[in-house]
Design a protein around this motif. Structure first.
Motif, PDB file in Angstrom:
ATOM      1  N   LEU A 167       0.347  -1.070   0.442  1.00 42.57           N
ATOM      2  CA  LEU A 167      -0.093   0.006   0.382  1.00 42.57           C
ATOM      3  C   LEU A 167       0.794   1.327  -0.202  1.00 42.57           C
ATOM      4  CD1 LEU A 167      -3.006   1.764  -0.008  1.00 42.57           C
ATOM      5  CD2 LEU A 167      -2.671   1.172   2.528  1.00 42.57           C
ATOM      6  N   GLY A 168       1.740   1.332   1.033  1.00 42.97           N
ATOM      7  CA  GLY A 168       2.540   2.935   1.293  1.00 42.97           C
ATOM      8  C   GLY A 168       3.801   2.572   0.504  1.00 42.97           C
ATOM      9  N   SER A 169       4.042   3.189   0.078  1.00 43.75           N
ATOM     10  CA  SER A 169       5.470   4.322  -0.441  1.00 43.75           C
ATOM     11  C   SER A 169       5.849   5.348  -0.478  1.00 43.75           C
ATOM     12  CB  SER A 169       5.455   3.455  -1.891  1.00 43.75           C
ATOM     13  OG  SER A 169       6.466   3.830  -2.552  1.00 43.75           O
ATOM     14  N   MET A 170       6.925   5.121   0.266  1.00 41.89           N
ATOM     15  CA  MET A 170       7.749   7.223   1.111  1.00 41.89           C
ATOM     16  C   MET A 170       9.037   6.922   0.191  1.00 41.89           C
ATOM     17  SD  MET A 170       6.102   7.480   4.778  1.00 41.89           S
ATOM     18  CE  MET A 170       6.345   5.773   5.068  1.00 41.89           C
ATOM     19  N   THR A 171       8.939   7.748  -0.897  1.00 41.67           N
ATOM     20  CA  THR A 171      10.273   7.608  -1.587  1.00 41.67           C
ATOM     21  C   THR A 171      10.947   9.032  -1.890  1.00 41.67           C
ATOM     22  OG1 THR A 171       9.158   5.668  -2.745  1.00 41.67           O
ATOM     23  CG2 THR A 171      11.748   6.650  -3.796  1.00 41.67           C
ATOM     24  N   ILE A 172      12.539   9.088  -1.509  1.00 39.80           N
ATOM     25  CA  ILE A 172      13.387  10.503  -2.379  1.00 39.80           C
ATOM     26  C   ILE A 172      14.087   9.830  -3.007  1.00 39.80           C
ATOM     27  CG2 ILE A 172      14.651  12.212  -1.738  1.00 39.80           C
ATOM     28  CD1 ILE A 172      12.569  12.547   0.833  1.00 39.80           C
ATOM     29  N   ASN A 173      14.701  10.398  -4.166  1.00 41.93           N
ATOM     30  CA  ASN A 173      15.746   9.201  -4.949  1.00 41.93           C
ATOM     31  C   ASN A 173      16.638   9.466  -4.137  1.00 41.93           C
ATOM     32  OD1 ASN A 173      13.969   8.423  -6.801  1.00 41.93           O
ATOM     33  ND2 ASN A 173      13.821   9.975  -8.115  1.00 41.93           N
ATOM     34  N   SER A 174      17.662   8.758  -5.271  1.00 44.55           N
ATOM     35  CA  SER A 174      19.079   8.700  -4.031  1.00 44.55           C
ATOM     36  C   SER A 174      19.937   9.256  -5.104  1.00 44.55           C
ATOM     37  CB  SER A 174      19.660   6.400  -3.869  1.00 44.55           C
ATOM     38  OG  SER A 174      20.038   6.776  -5.671  1.00 44.55           O
ATOM     39  N   ILE A 175      20.929   9.498  -4.993  1.00 45.83           N
ATOM     40  CA  ILE A 175      22.060  10.603  -5.899  1.00 45.83           C
ATOM     41  C   ILE A 175      21.947  10.382  -7.232  1.00 45.83           C
ATOM     42  CG2 ILE A 175      24.050  11.178  -6.492  1.00 45.83           C
ATOM     43  CD1 ILE A 175      23.075  12.185  -4.094  1.00 45.83           C
ATOM     44  N   SER A 176      22.066   8.358  -7.829  1.00 47.32           N
ATOM     45  CA  SER A 176      22.143   8.023  -8.519  1.00 47.32           C
ATOM     46  C   SER A 176      20.917   8.294  -9.780  1.00 47.32           C
ATOM     47  CB  SER A 176      22.541   6.738  -8.743  1.00 47.32           C
ATOM     48  OG  SER A 176      22.069   6.046  -8.029  1.00 47.32           O
ATOM     49  N   LYS A 177      19.958   8.444  -8.568  1.00 49.12           N
ATOM     50  CA  LYS A 177      18.415   8.143  -9.981  1.00 49.12           C
ATOM     51  C   LYS A 177      17.765   9.663  -9.549  1.00 49.12           C
ATOM     52  CE  LYS A 177      16.634   3.881  -8.559  1.00 49.12           C
ATOM     53  NZ  LYS A 177      16.092   3.045  -7.560  1.00 49.12           N
ATOM     54  N   LEU A 178      18.939  10.483  -9.348  1.00 52.08           N
ATOM     55  CA  LEU A 178      18.211  11.944  -8.426  1.00 52.08           C
ATOM     56  C   LEU A 178      18.487  12.898 -10.244  1.00 52.08           C
ATOM     57  CD1 LEU A 178      16.862  14.487  -7.133  1.00 52.08           C
ATOM     58  CD2 LEU A 178      19.529  14.692  -6.670  1.00 52.08           C
ATOM     59  N   THR A 179      17.702  11.977 -11.503  1.00 57.57           N
ATOM     60  CA  THR A 179      17.570  13.108 -12.732  1.00 57.57           C
ATOM     61  C   THR A 179      17.433  13.965 -12.820  1.00 57.57           C
ATOM     62  OG1 THR A 179      16.237  11.417 -12.847  1.00 57.57           O
ATOM     63  CG2 THR A 179      17.684  10.359 -13.788  1.00 57.57           C
ATOM     64  N   GLN A 180      17.614  14.521 -13.687  1.00 60.66           N
ATOM     65  CA  GLN A 180      17.193  16.164 -14.687  1.00 60.66           C
ATOM     66  C   GLN A 180      16.285  15.928 -15.838  1.00 60.66           C
ATOM     67  OE1 GLN A 180      19.801  18.800 -15.881  1.00 60.66           O
ATOM     68  NE2 GLN A 180      18.918  20.871 -16.177  1.00 60.66           N
ATOM     69  N   LEU A 181      14.879  16.965 -15.687  1.00 63.70           N
ATOM     70  CA  LEU A 181      13.899  17.034 -16.565  1.00 63.70           C
ATOM     71  C   LEU A 181      14.882  18.386 -17.763  1.00 63.70           C
ATOM     72  CD1 LEU A 181      10.809  16.471 -14.751  1.00 63.70           C
ATOM     73  CD2 LEU A 181      12.149  14.703 -15.743  1.00 63.70           C
ATOM     74  N   ASN A 182      14.559  17.480 -18.373  1.00 67.34           N
ATOM     75  CA  ASN A 182      15.245  18.425 -19.614  1.00 67.34           C
ATOM     76  C   ASN A 182      15.004  18.449 -20.596  1.00 67.34           C
ATOM     77  OD1 ASN A 182      16.029  16.364 -21.098  1.00 67.34           O
ATOM     78  ND2 ASN A 182      18.217  16.250 -19.623  1.00 67.34           N
ATOM     79  N   GLN A 183      14.458  18.633 -22.021  1.00 68.17           N
ATOM     80  CA  GLN A 183      13.685  19.678 -23.355  1.00 68.17           C
ATOM     81  C   GLN A 183      14.262  18.105 -24.103  1.00 68.17           C
ATOM     82  OE1 GLN A 183      14.764  23.618 -24.625  1.00 68.17           O
ATOM     83  NE2 GLN A 183      16.449  24.237 -23.457  1.00 68.17           N
ATOM     84  N   SER A 184      15.468  17.231 -24.213  1.00 69.80           N
ATOM     85  CA  SER A 184      15.274  16.404 -24.628  1.00 69.80           C
ATOM     86  C   SER A 184      13.776  15.728 -25.393  1.00 69.80           C
ATOM     87  CB  SER A 184      16.434  15.252 -23.839  1.00 69.80           C
ATOM     88  OG  SER A 184      15.226  14.413 -23.098  1.00 69.80           O
ATOM     89  N   SER A 185      14.196  15.053 -26.281  1.00 69.22           N
ATOM     90  CA  SER A 185      13.488  14.021 -27.145  1.00 69.22           C
ATOM     91  C   SER A 185      12.759  13.174 -26.130  1.00 69.22           C
ATOM     92  CB  SER A 185      13.745  13.747 -28.305  1.00 69.22           C
ATOM     93  OG  SER A 185      13.806  14.570 -29.283  1.00 69.22           O
ATOM     94  N   MET A 186      11.263  13.064 -26.160  1.00 70.65           N
ATOM     95  CA  MET A 186      10.791  11.972 -25.562  1.00 70.65           C
ATOM     96  C   MET A 186      10.714  11.070 -26.184  1.00 70.65           C
ATOM     97  SD  MET A 186       6.925  14.316 -23.977  1.00 70.65           S
ATOM     98  CE  MET A 186       6.814  12.634 -23.548  1.00 70.65           C
ATOM     99  N   TYR A 187      10.726  11.036 -27.037  1.00 69.54           N
ATOM    100  CA  TYR A 187      10.744   9.441 -27.827  1.00 69.54           C
ATOM    101  C   TYR A 187      11.986   9.662 -28.343  1.00 69.54           C
ATOM    102  CZ  TYR A 187       5.409   9.850 -26.910  1.00 69.54           C
ATOM    103  OH  TYR A 187       4.701  10.407 -25.942  1.00 69.54           O
TER     104      TYR A 187
END
Length: 250
Positions: free
Chosen positions: A46-66
């Motif tokens: 049921l419950g899930s509490m998550t804060i990404n690790s350093i390796s998964k701390l990705t940046q959302l940029n304007q790269s192509s979605m596909y």
């Protein structure tokens, strides 16, 4: 080690680390906690509490979605109609106006993001926490990472809890879990009302009112004759009986 990785990410993106985020990653490399419930001998996650690790701390940029030529980017899909207002700050942008890092993927229900409101170089004082839903609409959560961490713990990591801070709210299925484990916080509109509406007002005069029993007077039986009267009545009775006996004999 976590701090060194974070420093590389910050230097690469020309951002200054917020103090509370820095302290968090100095203590632990991310956070992940899950809990389940047991219904009819079945274990349901049921419950899930998550804060990404350093390796998964990705940046959302304007790269192509596909991975296709001339594919649209996040910036191309951005809707500039819904801008900030007095109640809500200006929403983030996928272009160079903001630097955005993903803190939690929310199990595919959206993304919780650390947003630098100003472009590069980004300062630590210009950060906010926003929620990006699956329709790519932004929803403001908190001003600081610490405030978001408290929200995460308070909502127990229930499914889709971030949608409680949107205009359309959580799904009916998620609302059932909220009614069971967080009956008040699933509706954030209730939290803005006066606190008196959540207080059970009891009238002590009614609660602790003693029931006054009406005492009914007991009915008194016939007065019993005294001992002397008993003797007199006994002698008179014997006399009458003896008299009647003598008359019968005659």
């Amino acid at each position: 080690m976590c701090y060194v990785k974070w420093r590389k990410i910050i230097q690469k993106n020309d951002c200054v680390m917020p103090e509370d985020v820095k302290n968090f990653y100095l203590m632990t490399n991310g956070f992940h906690m899950t809990w389940s419930v047991k219904l009819d001998d079945n274990i349901i996650p049921l419950g899930s509490m998550t804060i990404n690790s350093i390796s998964k701390l990705t940046q959302l940029n304007q790269s192509s979605m596909y991975s296709l030529p001339n594919a649209p980017t996040l910036a191309d899909l951005e809707d500039d109609i819904h801008e900030g207002s007095e109640d809500q700050p200006e929403k983030p942008h996928f272009d160079s106006r903001n630097v955005i890092f993903e803190l939690d993927s929310c199990n595919g229900n959206g993304k919780v993001c650390l947003v630098y409101k100003t472009g590069k170089p980004a300062s630590a004082q210009d950060t906010e926490i926003w929620f990006l839903d699956r329709a790519l609409y932004w929803h403001f959560l908190t001003d600081t990472f610490t405030a978001y961490y408290r929200l995460l713990i308070t909502h127990l990591g229930l499914p889709q809890w971030q949608y409680a801070f949107t205009s359309y709210g959580i799904s009916p299925q998620a609302k059932q879990w909220f009614n069971m484990y967080k009956p008040i916080t699933y509706n954030t509109n209730l939290l803005t009302e006066e606190t008196d509406c959540f207080v059970n007002k009891l009238d002590p005069s009614k609660v602790f009112k003693s029931k006054n029993k009406i005492i009914t007077p007991k009915k008194k039986g016939p007065v019993q004759p005294t001992g002397g009267q008993k003797g007199a009545s006994g002698s008179s009775t014997s006399k009458s009986s003896s008299g009647s006996g003598n008359s019968i004999r005659k």
